[in-house]
Scaffold this active site. Structure first.
Site, PDB file in Angstrom:
ATOM      1  N   GLU A 188       0.839  -1.210   0.000  1.00 47.69           N
ATOM      2  CA  GLU A 188       0.000   0.000   0.000  1.00 47.69           C
ATOM      3  C   GLU A 188       0.873   1.258   0.000  1.00 47.69           C
ATOM      4  O   GLU A 188       0.562   2.230  -0.690  1.00 47.69           O
ATOM      5  CB  GLU A 188      -0.939   0.012   1.216  1.00 47.69           C
ATOM      6  CG  GLU A 188      -1.947  -1.139   1.262  1.00 47.69           C
ATOM      7  CD  GLU A 188      -2.894  -1.155   0.077  1.00 47.69           C
ATOM      8  OE1 GLU A 188      -3.166  -0.088  -0.483  1.00 47.69           O
ATOM      9  OE2 GLU A 188      -3.343  -2.255  -0.311  1.00 47.69           O
ATOM     10  N   ASP A 206       3.799  -4.169  -5.801  1.00 45.94           N
ATOM     11  CA  ASP A 206       4.345  -5.448  -5.318  1.00 45.94           C
ATOM     12  C   ASP A 206       5.864  -5.395  -5.330  1.00 45.94           C
ATOM     13  O   ASP A 206       6.532  -5.792  -4.375  1.00 45.94           O
ATOM     14  CB  ASP A 206       3.904  -6.607  -6.236  1.00 45.94           C
ATOM     15  CG  ASP A 206       2.473  -7.049  -5.952  1.00 45.94           C
ATOM     16  OD1 ASP A 206       1.900  -6.579  -4.958  1.00 45.94           O
ATOM     17  OD2 ASP A 206       1.942  -7.872  -6.736  1.00 45.94           O
TER      18      ASP A 206
HETATM   19 ZN   LIG Z   1      -2.609  -2.488  -4.592  1.00 45.38          ZN
END
Ligand SMILES: [Zn+2]
Length: 420
Positions: free
Chosen positions: A273, A354
């Protein structure tokens, strides 16, 4: 001409969407993909496929009903009859417009309500996800409807007043108002709107709190609060999100996420996030969204008073409010096309976030474990058909994310050991 265009594109998109869903059912594989054999046993995997099948048929029934109802309303002269009915009340100013747009929204909500009830209390219940009681469900709907009536009613009044006052030149003022409202909502959502539905409390002192604080400090990412949300009152599915802007940022983790994951996994989800912020995804989506709204209002200034638009939908007396309602149907096909592009863009951002998380933590394994566990707990479809992914997925399939994390970790470790 306009009618033919809207009809063809609406039916064309419906057929493409249904084809994607049917192809998705065909692409379900009986064997657990080897990458997931450590988290899915055969029983769990079979259950995830049944869940995909049930949801696909449910979605097909919903999309067919919604399209059939819209077409029936259109061709039975619904747009004209509703306008007649409201004109007979002899209301003034923005009231006829509010009533017209409000009636269409209420009709849509009423049509969707049985489906929402079935989905929550039959499908989600059958697969063990539902935790909502009838009482909470009713109170949630009442809160949702009053909030929407207040927000949408206020917003529609402003737009209608602007069009009544400035005519077709209102688009720029309407856009400025909408942009201002959306910024205010971003500020109000975490402190005023979300607490209507969920209870927020600070994450108690301990390992999770210490690790998150330490990570945010290292990343120079100031957060105001780390909160836990009582998501388990409604569903056993897990989630996490950020709210707020600038130094006012809050991180909210669902209690279901905290209960089912290890601290390193939770930190990896959080790092992902943070990646969205650090890579400026949030602001890019916001600016692009505002640009879209500008185009939407500019388009409205061209379309909402054209006689061809009213003719196409069988409306005899032109007005700004009917024009607005019809314009929103007219732009659905191009909006669907645009959403395909936005989804693609969003999937690229997921890969990027990611990658950020894996690099920031120096290890992709906790994120891979978190993604696998989330997909097991939410019975995700591990082998979705590419056409369905292209049309609807804002996130890449979990398998693609896991493989991308492994590939980038491999190339990083090769680069680190390469002779200089
Ligand atoms: Zn995301």
């Amino acid at each position: 001409m306009i009618g033919g265009f809207v009809l063809t594109t609406l039916i064309g998109y419906y057929l493409l969407d249904s084809l994607a869903k049917l192809l998705n059912l065909k692409s379900l594989e009986t064997q657990v993909p080897s990458e997931f054999s450590d988290v899915f046993d055969e029983n769990r995997y079979r259950r995830s496929q049944e869940y995909t099948r049930t949801n696909t048929w449910f979605d097909l029934v919903v999309s067919t009903t919604m399209l059939a109802t819209l077409l029936a309303f259109w061709f039975l002269g619904g747009f004209e009859s509703l306008d007649h009915l409201i004109r007979r009340l002899h209301l003034s100013n923005v009231l006829p417009g509010l009533l017209y747009l409000g009636a269409l929204c209420v009709a849509r909500e009423t049509l969707m309500l049985p489906f929402t009830i079935y989905h929550t209390f039959v499908i989600e219940q059958r697969y063990g996800f539902n935790r909502t009681t009838v009482g909470t469900f009713v109170v949630d709907r009442l809160k949702e409807w009053s909030l929407s009536a207040l927000l949408m009613g206020g917003f529609a009044s402003i737009v209608l007043i602007l069009f009544e006052f400035f005519g077709l030149r209102a688009w720029i003022a309407a856009w400025i108002c909408t942009a201002a409202i959306s910024v205010i909502l971003i500020y109000l959502a975490p402190t005023v709107i979300l607490p209507f539905f969920f209870k927020f409390s600070p994450v108690p002192a301990g390992e999770l709190r210490d690790q998150v604080t330490d990570f945010c400090l290292r990343q120079r990412f100031p957060i105001r609060e780390l909160l836990v949300i009582d998501g388990s009152r409604r569903s056993s599915k897990a989630n996490a999100f950020f709210t707020g802007f600038g130094p006012n940022k809050r991180i909210a983790l669902y209690d279901t996420l905290i209960n089912n994951h290890t601290v390193p996994e939770l930190l990896a989800v959080l790092a992902h996030e943070v990646g969205h912020f650090k890579k400026h995804h949030i602001i890019q989506h916001f600016v692009f969204g505002q640009f879209n709204l500008l185009l939407l209002f500019l388009g409205a200034s061209f379309c909402i008073s054209r006689p061809e638009l009213f003719e196409a939908f069988g409306v005899t007396t032109p007005s700004y409010y009917v024009g607005l309602a019809l314009y929103l149907i007219l732009i659905r096909p191009p909006a669907l096309l645009l959403s395909i592009f936005i989804n693609f863009w969003s999937r690229q951002h997921e890969f990027e976030a990611d990658r950020f998380a894996a690099e920031a933590l120096g290890d992709p394994i906790p994120l891979i474990q978190a993604l696998k566990r989330l997909s097991k707990d939410s019975l995700s479809n591990l082998t979705p058909h590419p056409l369905l992914v292209g049309l609807h997925f804002t996130h890449p399939p979990v398998l693609a994310r896991v493989l991308a994390l492994k590939i980038s970790a491999g190339s990083r470790s090769r680069a680190n050991t390469a002779p200089t």
